[in-house]
Design an enzyme around this catalytic site. Structure first.
Site, PDB file in Angstrom:
ATOM      1  N   SER A  23      29.414  69.348  10.769  1.00 36.21           N
ATOM      2  CA  SER A  23      30.727  69.360  10.130  1.00 36.21           C
ATOM      3  C   SER A  23      31.159  70.767   9.687  1.00 36.21           C
ATOM      4  CB  SER A  23      30.692  68.437   8.905  1.00 36.21           C
ATOM      5  OG  SER A  23      31.900  68.535   8.188  1.00 36.21           O
ATOM      6  N   CYS A 132      27.921  69.877  -0.301  1.00 37.05           N
ATOM      7  CA  CYS A 132      28.482  71.226  -0.213  1.00 37.05           C
ATOM      8  C   CYS A 132      27.977  72.027  -1.425  1.00 37.05           C
ATOM      9  CB  CYS A 132      30.011  71.155  -0.225  1.00 37.05           C
ATOM     10  SG  CYS A 132      30.754  72.773  -0.239  1.00 37.05           S
TER      11      CYS A 132
HETATM   12  C1  LIG Z   1      31.572  77.905   7.964  1.00 38.57           C
HETATM   13  C2  LIG Z   1      30.868  76.630   7.618  1.00 38.57           C
HETATM   14  C3  LIG Z   1      31.617  75.545   7.154  1.00 38.57           C
HETATM   15  C4  LIG Z   1      30.983  74.342   6.825  1.00 38.57           C
HETATM   16  N1  LIG Z   1      31.740  73.287   6.400  1.00 38.57           N
HETATM   17  C5  LIG Z   1      31.154  72.092   6.105  1.00 38.57           C
HETATM   18  C6  LIG Z   1      31.923  70.960   5.735  1.00 38.57           C
HETATM   19  O1  LIG Z   1      33.163  70.994   5.675  1.00 38.57           O
HETATM   20  N2  LIG Z   1      31.244  69.823   5.450  1.00 38.57           N
HETATM   21  C7  LIG Z   1      29.878  69.706   5.511  1.00 38.57           C
HETATM   22  O2  LIG Z   1      29.314  68.635   5.254  1.00 38.57           O
HETATM   23  N3  LIG Z   1      29.120  70.766   5.919  1.00 38.57           N
HETATM   24  C8  LIG Z   1      29.723  71.939   6.208  1.00 38.57           C
HETATM   25  N4  LIG Z   1      28.946  73.013   6.622  1.00 38.57           N
HETATM   26  C9  LIG Z   1      27.483  72.840   6.758  1.00 38.57           C
HETATM   27  C10 LIG Z   1      27.131  72.453   8.200  1.00 38.57           C
HETATM   28  O3  LIG Z   1      27.699  71.228   8.578  1.00 38.57           O
HETATM   29  C11 LIG Z   1      25.581  72.344   8.372  1.00 38.57           C
HETATM   30  O4  LIG Z   1      25.052  71.387   7.491  1.00 38.57           O
HETATM   31  C12 LIG Z   1      24.912  73.697   8.138  1.00 38.57           C
HETATM   32  O5  LIG Z   1      25.670  74.720   8.730  1.00 38.57           O
HETATM   33  C13 LIG Z   1      23.489  73.734   8.683  1.00 38.57           C
HETATM   34  O6  LIG Z   1      23.453  73.645  10.080  1.00 38.57           O
HETATM   35  P1  LIG Z   1      23.316  74.965  11.043  1.00 38.57           P
HETATM   36  O7  LIG Z   1      22.150  75.732  10.528  1.00 38.57           O
HETATM   37  O8  LIG Z   1      23.147  74.401  12.422  1.00 38.57           O
HETATM   38  O9  LIG Z   1      24.599  75.720  10.893  1.00 38.57           O
HETATM   39  C14 LIG Z   1      29.564  74.224   6.944  1.00 38.57           C
HETATM   40  C15 LIG Z   1      28.820  75.320   7.416  1.00 38.57           C
HETATM   41  C16 LIG Z   1      29.449  76.511   7.753  1.00 38.57           C
HETATM   42  C17 LIG Z   1      28.624  77.655   8.279  1.00 38.57           C
END
Ligand SMILES: Cc1cc2nc3c(=O)[nH]c(=O)nc-3n(C[C@H](O)[C@H](O)[C@H](O)COP(=O)(O)O)c2cc1C
Length: 307
Positions: A23, A132
């Protein structure tokens, strides 16, 4: 090898392969949802949506750091009404694309109202953003308390029929305790993890790199934290889990699956490397299964716990 080797069922939702976008990391337009699907995602996850429109925090709100990203977006979104209009139109044209809508709220009542609207608009499942790390009054502030987690999940479950997947924060003493609360509220599966709370300082400016000071750390650096969370939750409950955090390759996906995840989400690596990653990972997973004489990915879910 037939494509069905990667099929997985999570909280009763059957998806053609276990890969989803995480997300919020990429933009949140129906055009992007379609591109994610065409790139090979088994299901699409929207950016978190709340009751009313929110502007992003003042910048900088996303900063690249050595092993990933540090972000404090502030849950910007157009509000549930607009999201629902877009979703309705999208599902009309693309009934076969599975869309999981991520929702947030300041309390159980707000979560319930948003969840019920997005279900009506066509969401195939609902992810609850209880995690978050930087939005005051939202996310992890609600998701760190087992009582409020159970209340939010059970209230949402009482108004929607589609599967409900609470997304948990790693920024707690015991993620197992929070997962317990979510499951006893009726969660159909757990999403673990959201980003890890952190701060970096710009030494030339002598101030924090993010406008919001605190942010969420994501990317390869948090891979062991995500896998540990999935391991601990699976060890205790053997429930359906969607693993998130740090995935960059098919081997990372396999680590999550062996730890107990039935599906995974990818965020930062899509931002850094592009959507072709889905196809690359899918092809490599199929090849790996074939080379190891494993019939389907399902056969190895949680297997490392039994060795
Ligand atoms: C720019 C950005 C915006 C994000 N926005 C949300 C969000 O709106 N809702 C949410 O549940 N997680 C949000 N996340 C967290 C991601 O969904 C995810 O849990 C986190 O990035 C870990 O995964 P990754 O290491 O593959 O990026 C966001 C992450 C990033 C980097």
């Amino acid at each position: 090898m037939s494509k069905s080797v990667l099929r997985t069922v999570i909280g009763g939702l059957s998806i053609s392969n276990p890969l989803m976008n995480a997300s919020g990391v990429l933009s949140n337009t129906p055009g992007l949802w379609r591109r994610l699907y065409e790139s090979g995602a088994g299901a699409i996850v929207t950016k978190s949506v709340g009751l009313t429109e929110r502007e992003p925090y003042p910048g900088p709100n996303v900063v690249e750091i050595e092993c990933g990203l540090l972000n404090a977006m502030g849950l910007p979104n157009p509000g549930v009404e607009i999201l629902c209009e877009e979703l309705k139109a999208f599902k009309m044209e693309n009934p076969d694309i599975i869309v999981i809508v991520s929702v947030f709220g300041a309390n159980a009542d707000e979560f319930t109202r948003v969840a019920s609207s997005v279900e009506e608009a066509g969401a195939d499942a609902i992810e609850l953003n209880l995690s978050c790390p930087h939005a005051k009054g939202y996310g992890a502030e609600i998701g760190s308390n087992p009582k409020t987690v159970k209340e939010v999940v059970s209230n949402v479950k009482s108004v929607v029929k589609v599967p409900v997947f609470p997304k948990l924060t790693p920024n707690v003493t015991s993620i197992v305790e929070i997962a317990d609360a979510a499951l006893s509220g009726g969660a159909d599966g757990i999403v673990a993890i959201n980003s890890v709370k952190g701060i970096r300082i710009n030494v030339e400016l002598m101030r924090p790199v993010l406008g919001n000071v605190y942010g969420g750390y994501t990317g390869i650096g948090i891979l062991p934290i995500g896998i540990r969370a999935v391991w601990d939750i699976y060890e205790e409950f053997e429930c359906d889990i969607i693993g998130v955090g740090g995935i960059e390759s098919y081997k990372h996906v396999l680590e999550y699956i062996l730890a107990g995840a039935k599906a995974v989400q990818i965020g930062t690596a899509l931002y850094k490397r592009g959507l072709h990653l889905f196809r690359e990972i899918k092809d490599s997973l199929e090849k790996w299964l074939q080379e190891h004489n494993i019939n389907e990915l399902n056969d190895i879910i949680g297997l490392s716990h039994r060795r």
